[in-house]
Design a protein around this motif. Structure first.
Motif, PDB file in Angstrom:
ATOM      1  N   ALA A 269       0.815  -1.216   0.000  1.00 44.06           N
ATOM      2  CA  ALA A 269       0.000   0.000   0.000  1.00 44.06           C
ATOM      3  C   ALA A 269       0.846   1.261   0.000  1.00 44.06           C
ATOM      4  O   ALA A 269       0.464   2.264  -0.617  1.00 44.06           O
ATOM      5  N   ARG A 270       1.998   1.258   0.644  1.00 44.21           N
ATOM      6  CA  ARG A 270       2.813   2.463   0.696  1.00 44.21           C
ATOM      7  C   ARG A 270       3.394   2.847  -0.660  1.00 44.21           C
ATOM      8  O   ARG A 270       3.811   3.969  -0.863  1.00 44.21           O
ATOM      9  N   LEU A 271       3.395   1.917  -1.609  1.00 34.83           N
ATOM     10  CA  LEU A 271       3.918   2.201  -2.946  1.00 34.83           C
ATOM     11  C   LEU A 271       2.836   2.608  -3.938  1.00 34.83           C
ATOM     12  O   LEU A 271       3.158   3.038  -5.050  1.00 34.83           O
ATOM     13  N   HIS A 272       1.588   2.469  -3.577  1.00 32.52           N
ATOM     14  CA  HIS A 272       0.506   2.706  -4.532  1.00 32.52           C
ATOM     15  C   HIS A 272       0.557   4.094  -5.149  1.00 32.52           C
ATOM     16  O   HIS A 272       0.529   4.230  -6.373  1.00 32.52           O
ATOM     17  N   GLY A 273       0.613   5.119  -4.338  1.00 32.53           N
ATOM     18  CA  GLY A 273       0.573   6.491  -4.852  1.00 32.53           C
ATOM     19  C   GLY A 273       1.726   6.828  -5.781  1.00 32.53           C
ATOM     20  O   GLY A 273       1.512   7.251  -6.923  1.00 32.53           O
ATOM     21  N   PRO A 274       2.981   6.656  -5.330  1.00 33.78           N
ATOM     22  CA  PRO A 274       4.102   6.997  -6.195  1.00 33.78           C
ATOM     23  C   PRO A 274       4.159   6.174  -7.491  1.00 33.78           C
ATOM     24  O   PRO A 274       4.429   6.721  -8.558  1.00 33.78           O
ATOM     25  N   VAL A 275       3.892   4.887  -7.398  1.00 31.32           N
ATOM     26  CA  VAL A 275       3.966   4.049  -8.597  1.00 31.32           C
ATOM     27  C   VAL A 275       2.829   4.394  -9.567  1.00 31.32           C
ATOM     28  O   VAL A 275       3.048   4.476 -10.783  1.00 31.32           O
ATOM     29  N   ARG A 276       1.636   4.621  -9.052  1.00 30.17           N
ATOM     30  CA  ARG A 276       0.536   5.012  -9.934  1.00 30.17           C
ATOM     31  C   ARG A 276       0.820   6.346 -10.600  1.00 30.17           C
ATOM     32  O   ARG A 276       0.536   6.527 -11.788  1.00 30.17           O
ATOM     33  N   ALA A 277       1.374   7.300  -9.866  1.00 31.75           N
ATOM     34  CA  ALA A 277       1.718   8.594 -10.458  1.00 31.75           C
ATOM     35  C   ALA A 277       2.767   8.424 -11.558  1.00 31.75           C
ATOM     36  O   ALA A 277       2.654   9.023 -12.632  1.00 31.75           O
ATOM     37  N   ALA A 278       3.775   7.607 -11.289  1.00 34.25           N
ATOM     38  CA  ALA A 278       4.811   7.368 -12.298  1.00 34.25           C
ATOM     39  C   ALA A 278       4.220   6.697 -13.537  1.00 34.25           C
ATOM     40  O   ALA A 278       4.602   7.020 -14.672  1.00 34.25           O
ATOM     41  N   LEU A 279       3.296   5.769 -13.342  1.00 38.84           N
ATOM     42  CA  LEU A 279       2.667   5.111 -14.484  1.00 38.84           C
ATOM     43  C   LEU A 279       1.837   6.085 -15.316  1.00 38.84           C
ATOM     44  O   LEU A 279       1.857   6.025 -16.551  1.00 38.84           O
ATOM     45  N   VAL A 280       1.132   6.997 -14.668  1.00 36.86           N
ATOM     46  CA  VAL A 280       0.351   7.995 -15.416  1.00 36.86           C
ATOM     47  C   VAL A 280       1.290   8.863 -16.243  1.00 36.86           C
ATOM     48  O   VAL A 280       1.037   9.123 -17.428  1.00 36.86           O
ATOM     49  N   VAL A 281       2.389   9.308 -15.639  1.00 33.01           N
ATOM     50  CA  VAL A 281       3.351  10.130 -16.373  1.00 33.01           C
ATOM     51  C   VAL A 281       3.960   9.334 -17.519  1.00 33.01           C
ATOM     52  O   VAL A 281       4.044   9.819 -18.658  1.00 33.01           O
ATOM     53  N   ASN A 282       4.374   8.103 -17.251  1.00 28.56           N
ATOM     54  CA  ASN A 282       5.037   7.307 -18.289  1.00 28.56           C
ATOM     55  C   ASN A 282       4.115   6.972 -19.448  1.00 28.56           C
ATOM     56  O   ASN A 282       4.520   7.043 -20.606  1.00 28.56           O
ATOM     57  N   VAL A 283       2.883   6.604 -19.157  1.00 24.94           N
ATOM     58  CA  VAL A 283       1.954   6.288 -20.238  1.00 24.94           C
ATOM     59  C   VAL A 283       1.666   7.534 -21.065  1.00 24.94           C
ATOM     60  O   VAL A 283       1.621   7.480 -22.302  1.00 24.94           O
ATOM     61  N   SER A 284       1.513   8.671 -20.419  1.00 24.73           N
ATOM     62  CA  SER A 284       1.264   9.917 -21.148  1.00 24.73           C
ATOM     63  C   SER A 284       2.453  10.290 -22.028  1.00 24.73           C
ATOM     64  O   SER A 284       2.293  10.662 -23.196  1.00 24.73           O
TER      65      SER A 284
END
Length: 149
Positions: free
Chosen positions: A65-80
């Motif tokens: 759970a502690r990784l959810h926010g940072p990893v999801r944010a990185a995925l949004v940036v990377n996919v974009s």
């Protein structure tokens, strides 16, 4: 629903209505532009959005759970970034007789942005871990006999 959310929904609907009305009544707007915009809408809602939701679910399922926010944010940036940069990196639109079209090495730039994104994500995770380990954990409140809850 909060008042702010209602106001934002009304404002967004009005702006979209204005844009659609302007596009349909402007004589300079070609049919191809409207077709392109409709295609972008369909691809966004039919492809990109489900992919992002699926990635978010996978992160939630397989990472702590502690990784959810940072990893999801990185995925949004990377996919974009990949969505915009991958066609350039692959050279779509490059013309052999015009070297000024796509004159740079876009693959290296794309790889650099992706690497920096994950480096920043790793730093955020490490800083959060260090900050979390330095703060004392609160003791759960002691239960009293006979109290409900």
């Amino acid at each position: 629903m909060t008042t702010a959310r209602r106001v934002l929904i009304v404002m967004g609907t009005l702006v979209m209505g204005y844009a659609v009305t302007g596009a349909l009544t402007d004589h300079d707007v070609k049919f191809g532009v409207l077709l392109f915009l409709a295609g972008v809408l369909v691809l966004h809602d039919g492809v990109l959005l489900p992919v992002m939701i699926g990635l978010g679910v996978l992160v939630g399922r397989f990472l702590p759970a502690r990784l959810h926010g940072p990893v999801r944010a990185a995925l949004v940036v990377n996919v974009s970034v990949l969505l915009v940069g991958l066609p350039l990196a692959l050279g779509y639109g490059r013309v052999a007789d015009n070297p000024s079209v796509l004159p740079r090495h876009y693959g290296w730039g794309l790889a650099g942005i992706l690497a920096v994104t994950w480096l920043v994500t790793a730093i955020v995770i490490l800083v959060r871990r260090r900050a979390g380990s330095l703060t004392p954990r609160a003791e759960p409140p002691a239960r009293r006999r006979g109290s409900a809850g």
